[in-house]
Write a protein that holds these residues in place. Structure first.
Motif, PDB file in Angstrom:
ATOM      1  N   MET A 124       0.827  -1.217   0.000  1.00 51.48           N
ATOM      2  CA  MET A 124       0.000   0.000   0.000  1.00 51.48           C
ATOM      3  C   MET A 124       0.863   1.270   0.000  1.00 51.48           C
ATOM      4  O   MET A 124       1.740   1.428   0.859  1.00 51.48           O
ATOM      5  N   ILE A 125       0.578   2.143  -0.911  1.00 52.36           N
ATOM      6  CA  ILE A 125       1.332   3.400  -0.997  1.00 52.36           C
ATOM      7  C   ILE A 125       1.227   4.199   0.305  1.00 52.36           C
ATOM      8  O   ILE A 125       2.171   4.897   0.692  1.00 52.36           O
ATOM      9  N   ILE A 126       0.107   4.079   0.987  1.00 50.59           N
ATOM     10  CA  ILE A 126      -0.090   4.902   2.183  1.00 50.59           C
ATOM     11  C   ILE A 126       0.903   4.531   3.287  1.00 50.59           C
ATOM     12  O   ILE A 126       1.344   5.408   4.042  1.00 50.59           O
ATOM     13  N   ASP A 127       1.298   3.246   3.348  1.00 47.03           N
ATOM     14  CA  ASP A 127       2.301   2.841   4.351  1.00 47.03           C
ATOM     15  C   ASP A 127       3.650   3.495   4.055  1.00 47.03           C
ATOM     16  O   ASP A 127       4.350   3.921   4.968  1.00 47.03           O
ATOM     17  N   ARG A 128       3.962   3.551   2.763  1.00 44.70           N
ATOM     18  CA  ARG A 128       5.228   4.169   2.360  1.00 44.70           C
ATOM     19  C   ARG A 128       5.205   5.671   2.680  1.00 44.70           C
ATOM     20  O   ARG A 128       6.176   6.223   3.209  1.00 44.70           O
ATOM     21  N   LEU A 129       4.089   6.309   2.359  1.00 39.98           N
ATOM     22  CA  LEU A 129       3.988   7.758   2.606  1.00 39.98           C
ATOM     23  C   LEU A 129       4.029   8.059   4.106  1.00 39.98           C
ATOM     24  O   LEU A 129       4.705   8.990   4.554  1.00 39.98           O
ATOM     25  N   TYR A 130       3.306   7.255   4.868  1.00 36.87           N
ATOM     26  CA  TYR A 130       3.268   7.402   6.332  1.00 36.87           C
ATOM     27  C   TYR A 130       4.692   7.295   6.901  1.00 36.87           C
ATOM     28  O   TYR A 130       5.116   8.105   7.720  1.00 36.87           O
ATOM     29  N   GLN A 131       5.422   6.293   6.429  1.00 36.96           N
ATOM     30  CA  GLN A 131       6.789   6.059   6.886  1.00 36.96           C
ATOM     31  C   GLN A 131       7.702   7.224   6.526  1.00 36.96           C
ATOM     32  O   GLN A 131       8.473   7.711   7.352  1.00 36.96           O
ATOM     33  N   GLU A 132       7.595   7.681   5.289  1.00 37.77           N
ATOM     34  CA  GLU A 132       8.412   8.811   4.843  1.00 37.77           C
ATOM     35  C   GLU A 132       8.119  10.058   5.677  1.00 37.77           C
ATOM     36  O   GLU A 132       9.018  10.822   6.022  1.00 37.77           O
ATOM     37  N   PHE A 149       2.635  10.157 -17.883  1.00 34.68           N
ATOM     38  CA  PHE A 149       2.228  11.018 -16.757  1.00 34.68           C
ATOM     39  C   PHE A 149       2.035  10.209 -15.468  1.00 34.68           C
ATOM     40  O   PHE A 149       1.298  10.617 -14.568  1.00 34.68           O
ATOM     41  N   GLU A 150       2.720   9.076 -15.357  1.00 40.11           N
ATOM     42  CA  GLU A 150       2.518   8.208 -14.185  1.00 40.11           C
ATOM     43  C   GLU A 150       2.951   8.882 -12.882  1.00 40.11           C
ATOM     44  O   GLU A 150       4.074   9.356 -12.746  1.00 40.11           O
ATOM     45  N   ALA A 151       2.030   8.899 -11.923  1.00 35.95           N
ATOM     46  CA  ALA A 151       2.328   9.396 -10.575  1.00 35.95           C
ATOM     47  C   ALA A 151       1.956   8.312  -9.575  1.00 35.95           C
ATOM     48  O   ALA A 151       1.267   7.342  -9.914  1.00 35.95           O
ATOM     49  N   ASP A 152       2.403   8.478  -8.320  1.00 34.12           N
ATOM     50  CA  ASP A 152       2.056   7.507  -7.278  1.00 34.12           C
ATOM     51  C   ASP A 152       0.663   7.757  -6.721  1.00 34.12           C
ATOM     52  O   ASP A 152      -0.069   6.829  -6.405  1.00 34.12           O
ATOM     53  N   MET A 153       0.322   9.041  -6.574  1.00 35.56           N
ATOM     54  CA  MET A 153      -0.973   9.395  -5.999  1.00 35.56           C
ATOM     55  C   MET A 153      -1.555  10.566  -6.790  1.00 35.56           C
ATOM     56  O   MET A 153      -0.800  11.361  -7.373  1.00 35.56           O
ATOM     57  N   LEU A 154      -2.869  10.667  -6.796  1.00 31.73           N
ATOM     58  CA  LEU A 154      -3.547  11.735  -7.538  1.00 31.73           C
ATOM     59  C   LEU A 154      -4.531  12.449  -6.624  1.00 31.73           C
ATOM     60  O   LEU A 154      -5.114  11.832  -5.736  1.00 31.73           O
ATOM     61  N   THR A 155      -4.769  13.736  -6.897  1.00 27.74           N
ATOM     62  CA  THR A 155      -5.910  14.397  -6.254  1.00 27.74           C
ATOM     63  C   THR A 155      -7.102  14.273  -7.198  1.00 27.74           C
ATOM     64  O   THR A 155      -6.961  14.354  -8.419  1.00 27.74           O
ATOM     65  N   ILE A 156      -8.281  14.051  -6.607  1.00 23.48           N
ATOM     66  CA  ILE A 156      -9.491  13.730  -7.374  1.00 23.48           C
ATOM     67  C   ILE A 156     -10.659  14.560  -6.843  1.00 23.48           C
ATOM     68  O   ILE A 156     -10.775  14.799  -5.646  1.00 23.48           O
ATOM     69  N   ASN A 157     -11.534  14.966  -7.754  1.00 22.71           N
ATOM     70  CA  ASN A 157     -12.749  15.698  -7.407  1.00 22.71           C
ATOM     71  C   ASN A 157     -13.932  14.731  -7.509  1.00 22.71           C
ATOM     72  O   ASN A 157     -14.169  14.148  -8.575  1.00 22.71           O
ATOM     73  N   ALA A 158     -14.666  14.562  -6.424  1.00 21.43           N
ATOM     74  CA  ALA A 158     -15.714  13.529  -6.382  1.00 21.43           C
ATOM     75  C   ALA A 158     -17.120  14.108  -6.459  1.00 21.43           C
ATOM     76  O   ALA A 158     -18.068  13.514  -5.931  1.00 21.43           O
ATOM     77  N   SER A 191      -1.538  -1.927  -8.256  1.00 18.38           N
ATOM     78  CA  SER A 191      -0.285  -1.236  -8.621  1.00 18.38           C
ATOM     79  C   SER A 191       0.221  -0.329  -7.516  1.00 18.38           C
ATOM     80  O   SER A 191       1.101   0.509  -7.759  1.00 18.38           O
ATOM     81  N   GLY A 192      -0.338  -0.451  -6.318  1.00 23.67           N
ATOM     82  CA  GLY A 192       0.180   0.344  -5.200  1.00 23.67           C
ATOM     83  C   GLY A 192       0.019   1.838  -5.392  1.00 23.67           C
ATOM     84  O   GLY A 192       0.918   2.616  -5.046  1.00 23.67           O
ATOM     85  N   LYS A 193      -1.105   2.248  -5.951  1.00 22.38           N
ATOM     86  CA  LYS A 193      -1.356   3.680  -6.162  1.00 22.38           C
ATOM     87  C   LYS A 193      -2.302   4.209  -5.084  1.00 22.38           C
ATOM     88  O   LYS A 193      -2.869   3.428  -4.312  1.00 22.38           O
ATOM     89  N   LEU A 224      -7.212  -0.051   3.403  1.00 22.21           N
ATOM     90  CA  LEU A 224      -6.440   0.294   4.596  1.00 22.21           C
ATOM     91  C   LEU A 224      -5.047  -0.340   4.543  1.00 22.21           C
ATOM     92  O   LEU A 224      -4.895  -1.508   4.186  1.00 22.21           O
ATOM     93  N   GLY A 225      -4.060   0.456   4.924  1.00 18.69           N
ATOM     94  CA  GLY A 225      -2.697  -0.060   5.019  1.00 18.69           C
ATOM     95  C   GLY A 225      -2.378  -0.515   6.431  1.00 18.69           C
ATOM     96  O   GLY A 225      -3.209  -0.368   7.341  1.00 18.69           O
TER      97      GLY A 225
END
Lengths: 284, 284
Positions: B1-9, B117-126, B143-145, B187-188
């Motif tokens: 999960m990308i969120i675990d990586r971001l949390y750790q960083e 244009f590959e990114a790890d995370m995106l902002t989205i309008n819902a 893909s761990g995004k 959830l991560g």
């Protein structure tokens, strides 16, 4: 005002907006023999569709997502498509649904109303309020540009957000009043504003409520054909006032698939456009 | 999960997200002697900022509007910037605020989670509901995004839309519950979801309400520095849980302007980043 030009085109040609949601799987069979990049083919596909329909339709809507999906090559085809629509003196609507504020909003306005990605009108998401709309005002006033603000869409999960009950009224009715207010300074001679709204056709009754609420707002209406909208519903709306252009994408630009995929396949797309024109006119 | 990586960083380096809202007027004086296109300079500007801050920050947010404003050349710089962030093993957040459904949503997901244009995370309008979020689910799972959904922004006109009273609660609180629901399957190990939310810092009390409402949601917080957010407010939030990365753009990437515009100007940006790190850590 761009809205006067669009209004006139919708009356003189037809209320049709051709949606260029173009992608590789829509290409005619004969493209596979052509030695071109996918980006070049994408533009050629669009150019042929435009050439074979421009006397029948009001405008073209280019859905940027299909071009972003192909990266830089896609964005080049996107740019060439918008330039070509301008070259043949038609109106382009860039379906970008951007929505951001202050300096960032100004960058989007610059990016999509000038330069490589210049379009005549844009679709905009106003979840951030007027700050996400005002960066475009100078271009509406001084460069004859226009907007369509996302108001009520046809997809089922829009119920969770746009239909949320806000003191007895769905959220989108509140948004509708904001749209009419923002559009007020930009009224054209036709009586409509250069700030319009995107309203889906799946729920014709809700459309009629919005139409009564916003008599000065011009609509970009997705949902004809593949998405379930019928000529009859549109006819009822357009009979009251010629307040809309009606988008069809797949229903038109894939009309050749499995029927005629040779070099004259474009005639099939033209015929589908003619059928849609007749379907709409039967109710007017 | 990308969120675990971001949390750790965010814990190991700092909760700082550097906003690459880069533009020509931010370039150091010495760039004017360089024989490069503006697109090449844009990338070089970003590369230098990344090189001089990567050991101090959690991630980089690239605001696509600044690149779209420069057309095709800008999009090339955007692509190179995202690729470079990946190359140096940092996390990229593409601030694109896209929001569209079904096939179109899938195209956006493909366009921004793969290819140029590959990114790890995106902002989205819902605003269009879960249909504007679900096209990204396969990429989150396989893909761990990850995503950040626009929830509550700091601009004043957001009051008109996000704060609209919906049966005694502001609209954004209803949206908040949807975000938590959509995020639940992702959830991560860190306890947060790979579907997070964008919440501004201008109204710290409202942030604390949202934080209590959404204990599993991780936040992308704009508004530090130039937009008025203070380290003290952030400290109070992050003391309860390390649930956010804090974006600063102009406050960091223009730190050299008028002070040091020579070839070692990047040290000035590094120093500004260090100051922000210390300001945040003082409250933790």
């Amino acid at each position: 005002m761009i809205i006067d030009r669009l209004y006139q085109e919708a009356i003189e040609k037809s209320p049709i907006c051709v949606g260029l949601d173009s992608q590789e799987s829509y290409f005619p069979q004969y493209f596979s023999d052509e030695k071109m990049s996918i980006g070049e083919k994408l533009f050629l596909f669009n150019k042929n569709i435009i050439d074979h329909t421009l006397d029948l339709v009001a405008c073209y809507k280019v859905q940027v997502a299909y071009y972003e999906a192909l990266g830089l090559e896609g964005m080049e085809a996107y740019s060439k498509t918008l330039k070509y629509i301008k070259e043949v003196n038609k109106i382009s609507i860039a379906d970008i649904k951007r929505g951001d504020i202050s300096a960032t909003g100004q960058m989007y306005a610059k990016g999509h109303f000038t330069g490589d990605f210049e379009a005549d009108m844009l679709t905009i998401n106003a979840y951030m309020g007027e700050d996400a709309v005002s960066p475009y005002y100078p271009y509406i006033k001084e460069s004859g540009k226009g907007l369509f603000i996302l108001l009520k869409t046809s997809n089922s999960s829009a119920k969770e957000t746009q239909d949320m009950d806000c003191n007895g009224k769905p959220y989108y009715e509140h948004m509708a009043k904001l749209v009419e207010k923002w559009g007020d300074p930009f009224l054209g001679d036709c009586g409509f504003s250069s700030i319009g709204a995107v309203v889906g056709l799946t729920y014709p009754k809700e459309f009629e409520v919005i139409q009564e609420l916003l008599p000065k707002t011009f609509y970009l209406v997705p949902g004809y054909g593949a998405q379930g909208g019928k000529g009859e519903d549109i006819g009822r709306i357009l009979k009251k006032s010629r307040c809309a252009v009606i988008n069809s994408s797949r229903g038109l630009i894939t009309a050749h698939k499995g029927i005629n995929e040779g070099e004259n396949c474009w005639d099939e797309i033209r015929r589908a456009t003619l059928r849609m024109k007749e379907d709409l006119e039967a109710w007017l």
